[in-house]
Each structure stands twice: as C-alpha cells, then as structure tokens.
Design an enzyme around this catalytic site. Structure first.
Site, PDB file in Angstrom:
ATOM      1  N   PHE A 175       0.862  -1.187   0.000  1.00  0.00           N
ATOM      2  CA  PHE A 175       0.000   0.000   0.000  1.00  0.00           C
ATOM      3  C   PHE A 175       0.894   1.231   0.000  1.00  0.00           C
ATOM      4  O   PHE A 175       1.716   1.412   0.888  1.00  0.00           O
ATOM      5  CB  PHE A 175      -0.936   0.032   1.211  1.00  0.00           C
ATOM      6  CG  PHE A 175      -1.867   1.222   1.181  1.00  0.00           C
ATOM      7  CD1 PHE A 175      -3.039   1.170   0.439  1.00  0.00           C
ATOM      8  CD2 PHE A 175      -1.558   2.382   1.858  1.00  0.00           C
ATOM      9  CE1 PHE A 175      -3.893   2.266   0.379  1.00  0.00           C
ATOM     10  CE2 PHE A 175      -2.399   3.487   1.810  1.00  0.00           C
ATOM     11  CZ  PHE A 175      -3.565   3.431   1.066  1.00  0.00           C
ATOM     12  N   ASP A 228       9.372   2.637   1.404  1.00  0.00           N
ATOM     13  CA  ASP A 228       8.204   3.360   1.898  1.00  0.00           C
ATOM     14  C   ASP A 228       8.146   3.184   3.412  1.00  0.00           C
ATOM     15  O   ASP A 228       7.797   2.119   3.918  1.00  0.00           O
ATOM     16  CB  ASP A 228       6.946   2.807   1.225  1.00  0.00           C
ATOM     17  CG  ASP A 228       5.659   3.476   1.690  1.00  0.00           C
ATOM     18  OD1 ASP A 228       5.653   4.104   2.762  1.00  0.00           O
ATOM     19  OD2 ASP A 228       4.644   3.343   0.977  1.00  0.00           O
ATOM     20  N   LYS A 272       2.932  10.137   8.171  1.00  0.00           N
ATOM     21  CA  LYS A 272       2.235   9.701   9.387  1.00  0.00           C
ATOM     22  C   LYS A 272       2.833  10.261  10.674  1.00  0.00           C
ATOM     23  O   LYS A 272       2.473  11.337  11.119  1.00  0.00           O
ATOM     24  CB  LYS A 272       2.152   8.174   9.413  1.00  0.00           C
ATOM     25  CG  LYS A 272       1.108   7.611   8.437  1.00  0.00           C
ATOM     26  CD  LYS A 272       0.880   6.138   8.632  1.00  0.00           C
ATOM     27  CE  LYS A 272      -0.160   5.569   7.683  1.00  0.00           C
ATOM     28  NZ  LYS A 272      -1.532   6.008   7.972  1.00  0.00           N
TER      29      LYS A 272
END
Length: 381
Positions: A122, A207, A236
């Site tokens: 993702f 990532d 995040k």
C-alpha cells in the site's frame, strides 16, 4: 443527513478530545486508543511539547510559500538526514504525496519508466501511488491505472530477479507491509533486493510512511536490515498528527530535482515544520527508541503467552509497536466488539488484527489491551 462523501466506513464514535492514549467521545465514553490515528500520533494525542511548538509558531508565521527560505525546514531536514542514509529532503503533506515524489524522482533520474512493487503493498490513493499499490480492492472502479508498474510476490526474491530488465527504474517496497497484513520482510529478501538493485543500477525506494519515526524501535524500519536505500518516504508519525510528509534521497539524485521539477504549495510550511521538529527531537532519541523496542517485545510476548493456546489465532508478528495477529477467519466482529468495550484497534485485511498504540504507551495499558484481546479471541474460538 451528512454532507460528506461516504468514502469512509466510519465508526459510531464522535470524538471530543484525546490525550496520550485516551480518546474521549462526545458522550463522555473513554477509549484506550491502540490505533494512534493509524500510526500517526506516535507521541500520543496532544503531546505537550508538540502542542506548545505549534501554538508558538501560529503566533509567528503560518505560510509564506517555498519561494522563501524557511529556517525550520533546514532544521527538520538536517535531523532526518542525520538519522537516515539520505542527504537531501523534499517536504510535502502526506505519505501519498511523498510516494508520488519518489516515483517522479526515480523516473526522472534514471530516464526509465518501470517500477517494481509487491502484492499486498500500500503506497497511497493518488493515481501514481494507487498504481504502485499491489491490491486490487484499491484499484477497483478507477479505470486504467498508470502503466509500467509490476506487482511481484513479497518475500520472493526469484520474482524480483525475473522482473528485472533494462526498463526498470526502481524497486519500491515496505519493509513491513502495514495495510497488507503486517507482513515483515525476511532479511534475506530485503538484502537480496538491495543487492539486485545495485547489480542492475536500479534505485531502491523504501516506503517508511507507517514504519518510520520510531514505530519499529529504530528511526526507520529499514535500519533493522542493514541496507542503504536510495529514496526513503515518510509521513504519518512525522508531525504527530499535523499533516506533513517528506522524501529523503541520496546525494546523486539532487540534480534530478532542480528548480521547477517538482513542488508543493503547502509542503514544509512553518506550522508543519514546528510540529515535525518537536516530534523528532523526542522520537529519535536513543533512550526513547530503546523503550519502544522493549515495549514492543513485551507486547508480542504477552500476546503470544495469552493467545498461544487459542486455535483461532495462527500467528503474532511485527516489529516494535507495529504488531499483527493473523487469525483463522474474519476479525471484523472482534475489532467491533472490542471497540464497544472501549479498546480501539484496527484490521489489516479480513483476517489480521493490527495493533498500533502510541509509542508512549505504558506496560499497564499494554496488559489491559492484551487481556481484552485475549478474551475476545477466546469467545470467537
């Protein structure tokens, strides 16, 4: 009737306020929050230091655009470079934007177009990052995706070798697949991918949107694997709840991102940078990271001890305070029942319970959560 697009399957909770690991609804009910805003509030909700930094910045300067030198950007970039293998930083507003920047940079630097990613990965929901994501449910309904993305088998080095050709610009991966099921990369696989990239002169993009900023017990998750990626993306936890993302890249890439090549109106704005530097000054301290590792090991130990004899539970896995519980069946009802009881946790696919507490969580709070999870799994069994 809501005026919002129904893009989220929202929980029946109206949030009033939150502090540390405790979220309070408008009806007064309190919840032990082991979601941390989906791995965002790593220092817990409304951490005093971050709140103070943002409050002070609101009275000085909010926005001037990146036509100006912004000293706080240099401060945050220096901190990120010092704790990673990169040399330069580009600021944006989210993980998806950071991954978009990574895709653009890889193509521009190499002059090639193919990006290898992995099934169950993702990387975001913009068109580029969605195309990089190896999950059909994310793609459904949007028509043809961007070309030149290949989805390989995670933890299968042979699939990477077979896909390598002269058109590959980069391999893009998560060292722990978060949304895809909390799937840790095997050391031989991660290091093997790095070796292949070096051999084929292909860029390695890691990532770190979910694994970064101390979540795994190190500044970045890739540092558990003794590798040196060319590009690292982070978001995040970087602002502890304030929207901010970043791309960190090696020195060789700097000329490919010159003036006019890429940009972000709000990227690196002073408010985001105030939140980021306050967060990093705490989250990247060696003593803080050591506590995260200790509490993560304790969480896994307690889960394995309490769930070891429950047939419904197949495996407990993860790193630091990013933990998944693989079950032999759907976990949606378990997560929903725990929410009603006052514990907030997540799913990562239909059969995996995902646990992402603030990194400031206490062992007492871990004990309470584990006890509730164990009871819920026993009832399901």
């Amino acid at each position: 009737m809501s005026s919002l697009f129904p893009t989220y399957a929202r929980w029946n909770i109206e949030v009033d306020q939150a502090k540390g690991t405790i979220l309070t609804a408008t009806n007064g009910k309190e919840y032990l929050d082991f979601t941390a805003g989906i791995a965002v509030c790593n220092l817990g909700h409304c951490h005093e230091t971050v709140v103070k930094a943002v409050q002070e910045q609101t009275e000085k300067l909010w926005h001037v655009s990146n036509l100006f030198h912004i000293p706080l950007q240099e401060e945050v970039a220096t901190k990120l470079v010092a704790h990673s293998d990169g040399n330069y930083v580009f600021f944006c507003n989210s993980g998806a934007e950071a991954n978009e920047a990574a895709i653009k940079l890889a193509r521009k630097y190499t002059g090639k177009t193919k990006i290898l990613t992995f099934k169950q990965s993702f990387h975001g929901r913009t068109f580029g990052s969605m195309s990089a994501t190896g999950q059909e449910k994310i793609h459904e309904g949007f028509g043809p995706l961007l070309q030149e993305f290949s989805y390989l088998e995670y933890n299968n080095l042979s699939s990477v070798k077979a896909a390598m050709d002269e058109n590959v610009a980069a391999v893009m991966l998560e060292v722990i697949q978060g949304e895809g099921g909390v799937n840790p990369g095997e050391a031989s696989f991660i290091k093997g991918v790095e070796a292949l990239c070096k051999e084929q002169d292909v860029l390695l993009i890691i990532d770190e949107v979910q694994t970064g900023v101390g979540r795994t017990g190190k500044p970045f998750g890739y540092q558990h694997y003794d590798i040196s990626p060319d590009i690292i993306t982070v978001a995040k936890g970087l602002g502890n709840g304030f929207p901010v993302g970043a791309l960190i890249g090696k020195e060789k890439l700097v000329e490919a991102f010159g003036p006019g090549s890429h940009g972000s109106t709000f990227g690196g704005n002073p408010l985001a940078m105030a939140a980021a530097i306050a967060t990093l000054n705490i989250a990247l301290e060696d003593s803080f990271l050591a506590e995260v590792s200790e509490k993560g090991a304790y969480l896994v130990q307690q889960l394995e001890e309490k769930l070891g004899n429950v047939p419904f539970v197949k495996e407990v896995r993860g790193k630091g305070l990013m933990v998944g519980i693989e079950c032999d069946g759907s976990v949606g009802d378990i997560v929903g029942d725990l929410r009603e009881q006052g514990l907030l946790i997540l799913v990562a696919g239909p059969t995996v319970i995902r646990i992402l507490p603030p990194l400031t969580v206490t062992k007492e709070e871990i004990d309470k959560a584990v006890e509730m999870i164990a009871k819920a799994c026993l009832v399901t069994n």
